[in-house]
Motif scaffolding. Structure first.
Motif, PDB file in Angstrom:
ATOM      1  N   ARG A   7       0.818  -1.227   0.000  1.00  0.00           N
ATOM      2  CA  ARG A   7       0.000   0.000   0.000  1.00  0.00           C
ATOM      3  C   ARG A   7       0.850   1.274   0.000  1.00  0.00           C
ATOM      4  N   GLU A   8       2.000   1.224   0.626  1.00  0.00           N
ATOM      5  CA  GLU A   8       2.871   2.411   0.660  1.00  0.00           C
ATOM      6  C   GLU A   8       3.371   2.802  -0.734  1.00  0.00           C
ATOM      7  N   ASP A   9       3.289   1.903  -1.704  1.00  0.00           N
ATOM      8  CA  ASP A   9       3.710   2.202  -3.076  1.00  0.00           C
ATOM      9  C   ASP A   9       2.640   2.963  -3.869  1.00  0.00           C
ATOM     10  N   LEU A  10       1.432   3.028  -3.345  1.00  0.00           N
ATOM     11  CA  LEU A  10       0.317   3.524  -4.159  1.00  0.00           C
ATOM     12  C   LEU A  10       0.429   5.006  -4.519  1.00  0.00           C
ATOM     13  N   HIS A  11       1.106   5.813  -3.719  1.00  0.00           N
ATOM     14  CA  HIS A  11       1.327   7.218  -4.099  1.00  0.00           C
ATOM     15  C   HIS A  11       2.198   7.276  -5.359  1.00  0.00           C
ATOM     16  N   ALA A  12       3.253   6.470  -5.406  1.00  0.00           N
ATOM     17  CA  ALA A  12       4.118   6.431  -6.584  1.00  0.00           C
ATOM     18  C   ALA A  12       3.377   5.858  -7.788  1.00  0.00           C
ATOM     19  N   VAL A  13       2.598   4.810  -7.562  1.00  0.00           N
ATOM     20  CA  VAL A  13       1.792   4.217  -8.631  1.00  0.00           C
ATOM     21  C   VAL A  13       0.838   5.262  -9.203  1.00  0.00           C
ATOM     22  N   ALA A  14       0.159   5.992  -8.329  1.00  0.00           N
ATOM     23  CA  ALA A  14      -0.789   7.022  -8.782  1.00  0.00           C
ATOM     24  C   ALA A  14      -0.078   8.107  -9.580  1.00  0.00           C
ATOM     25  N   ALA A  15       1.102   8.497  -9.169  1.00  0.00           N
ATOM     26  CA  ALA A  15       1.849   9.536  -9.889  1.00  0.00           C
ATOM     27  C   ALA A  15       2.298   9.057 -11.267  1.00  0.00           C
ATOM     28  N   ILE A  16       2.776   7.825 -11.346  1.00  0.00           N
ATOM     29  CA  ILE A  16       3.186   7.273 -12.644  1.00  0.00           C
ATOM     30  C   ILE A  16       1.989   7.211 -13.579  1.00  0.00           C
ATOM     31  N   TYR A  17       0.880   6.703 -13.081  1.00  0.00           N
ATOM     32  CA  TYR A  17      -0.308   6.573 -13.928  1.00  0.00           C
ATOM     33  C   TYR A  17      -0.824   7.947 -14.343  1.00  0.00           C
ATOM     34  N   ALA A  18      -0.816   8.908 -13.431  1.00  0.00           N
ATOM     35  CA  ALA A  18      -1.278  10.260 -13.756  1.00  0.00           C
ATOM     36  C   ALA A  18      -0.476  10.839 -14.920  1.00  0.00           C
ATOM     37  N   HIS A  19       0.814  10.574 -14.943  1.00  0.00           N
ATOM     38  CA  HIS A  19       1.635  11.037 -16.064  1.00  0.00           C
ATOM     39  C   HIS A  19       1.109  10.468 -17.383  1.00  0.00           C
ATOM     40  N   HIS A  20       0.791   9.181 -17.392  1.00  0.00           N
ATOM     41  CA  HIS A  20       0.316   8.544 -18.622  1.00  0.00           C
ATOM     42  C   HIS A  20      -1.087   9.020 -18.999  1.00  0.00           C
ATOM     43  N   VAL A  21      -1.919   9.280 -18.013  1.00  0.00           N
ATOM     44  CA  VAL A  21      -3.253   9.826 -18.295  1.00  0.00           C
ATOM     45  C   VAL A  21      -3.120  11.180 -18.977  1.00  0.00           C
ATOM     46  N   GLU A  22      -2.256  12.014 -18.461  1.00  0.00           N
ATOM     47  CA  GLU A  22      -2.130  13.389 -18.953  1.00  0.00           C
ATOM     48  C   GLU A  22      -1.338  13.512 -20.244  1.00  0.00           C
ATOM     49  N   HIS A  23      -0.338  12.656 -20.446  1.00  0.00           N
ATOM     50  CA  HIS A  23       0.613  12.890 -21.539  1.00  0.00           C
ATOM     51  C   HIS A  23       0.674  11.798 -22.599  1.00  0.00           C
ATOM     52  N   SER A  24      -0.144  10.773 -22.490  1.00  0.00           N
ATOM     53  CA  SER A  24      -0.055   9.689 -23.472  1.00  0.00           C
ATOM     54  C   SER A  24      -1.438   9.123 -23.771  1.00  0.00           C
ATOM     55  N   VAL A  25      -1.453   8.185 -24.688  1.00  0.00           N
ATOM     56  CA  VAL A  25      -2.684   7.449 -24.984  1.00  0.00           C
ATOM     57  C   VAL A  25      -2.541   5.988 -24.569  1.00  0.00           C
ATOM     58  N   ALA A  26      -1.559   5.699 -23.718  1.00  0.00           N
ATOM     59  CA  ALA A  26      -1.372   4.334 -23.219  1.00  0.00           C
ATOM     60  C   ALA A  26      -2.568   3.879 -22.403  1.00  0.00           C
ATOM     61  N   THR A  27      -3.265   4.822 -21.799  1.00  0.00           N
ATOM     62  CA  THR A  27      -4.510   4.540 -21.098  1.00  0.00           C
ATOM     63  C   THR A  27      -5.598   5.414 -21.696  1.00  0.00           C
ATOM     64  N   PHE A  28      -6.809   4.928 -21.677  1.00  0.00           N
ATOM     65  CA  PHE A  28      -7.926   5.719 -22.180  1.00  0.00           C
ATOM     66  C   PHE A  28      -8.619   6.486 -21.060  1.00  0.00           C
ATOM     67  N   ASP A  29      -8.102   6.413 -19.832  1.00  0.00           N
ATOM     68  CA  ASP A  29      -8.615   7.283 -18.774  1.00  0.00           C
ATOM     69  C   ASP A  29      -8.345   8.728 -19.163  1.00  0.00           C
ATOM     70  N   LEU A  30      -9.287   9.594 -18.842  1.00  0.00           N
ATOM     71  CA  LEU A  30      -9.128  11.024 -19.117  1.00  0.00           C
ATOM     72  C   LEU A  30      -8.811  11.811 -17.851  1.00  0.00           C
ATOM     73  N   GLU A  31      -9.087  11.219 -16.697  1.00  0.00           N
ATOM     74  CA  GLU A  31      -8.745  11.810 -15.408  1.00  0.00           C
ATOM     75  C   GLU A  31      -8.041  10.753 -14.572  1.00  0.00           C
ATOM     76  N   ALA A  32      -6.979  11.174 -13.919  1.00  0.00           N
ATOM     77  CA  ALA A  32      -6.195  10.226 -13.117  1.00  0.00           C
ATOM     78  C   ALA A  32      -6.916   9.886 -11.820  1.00  0.00           C
ATOM     79  N   PRO A  33      -7.015   8.615 -11.485  1.00  0.00           N
ATOM     80  CA  PRO A  33      -7.614   8.234 -10.209  1.00  0.00           C
ATOM     81  C   PRO A  33      -6.729   8.659  -9.039  1.00  0.00           C
ATOM     82  N   ASP A  34      -7.359   8.942  -7.924  1.00  0.00           N
ATOM     83  CA  ASP A  34      -6.605   9.331  -6.735  1.00  0.00           C
ATOM     84  C   ASP A  34      -6.099   8.089  -5.996  1.00  0.00           C
TER      85      ASP A  34
END
Length: 167
Positions: A7-34
């Motif tokens: 669970r302590e990794d989830l802040h880093a996981v969220a930050a990595i995923y947020a980068h891909h949400v905002e800057h790539s099409v690797a994910t089709f999410d349009l808003e990064a989950p918290d």
């Protein structure tokens, strides 16, 4: 270093995923989950008995990978979908290969037969090449199923069997 996520990794996981949400099409999410949503996902993956892994480099989370059930209907219980995301600074160092190898070993241990990767056809061959190096082959294409950053995108379905047809 590859290890099970905590669970302590989830802040880093969220930050990595947020980068891909905002800057790539690797994910089709349009808003990064918290982080709370990542905690829910983390719990669901563990409840399903599936792996959620992180790769560390110099003490920082360089990437993560996990598998989820492919579909909710019981007949699909032996099939999973994988996801792999790397921190921008970790791309090109073989970390994706390590994560995918760990996932494949982890799901094989729990009896999974088929692993599916849903890869956005963005023009960047990296994700597809990663999967093909590990024995995934194209199983289909869904045309123009996602719209992100001003363009329509296809997804390519890649599949790897972990057991023979008679098993």
């Amino acid at each position: 270093m590859l290890r099970a996520a905590v669970r302590e990794d989830l802040h880093a996981v969220a930050a990595i995923y947020a980068h891909h949400v905002e800057h790539s099409v690797a994910t089709f999410d349009l808003e990064a989950p918290d982080v709370a949503e990542w905690d829910r996902r983390f719990a669901a993956i563990h409840a399903a008995g599936l792996p959620f892994l992180v790769a560390e480099q110099d003490g920082a989370v360089a990437g993560y990978a996990y598998c989820v059930p492919w579909k909710s209907r019981p007949a699909y219980r032996w099939t999973v979908e994988n996801s792999i995301y790397l921190a921008p600074w970790a791309v090109g160092h073989g970390i994706g290969d390590v994560l995918l190898d760990g996932l494949i070993a982890g799901v094989a241990e729990v009896g999974v037969r088929e692993v599916i990767a849903v890869v956005a056809d963005s023009g960047d061959p990296a994700s597809r090449a990663l999967h093909e190096r590990r024995g995934f082959t194209e199983a289909g294409r869904l045309r123009r199923v996602g719209y992100k950053h001003g363009r329509w995108l296809d997804t390519v379905l890649l599949q790897r069997s972990l057991r023979g047809e008679g098993d």
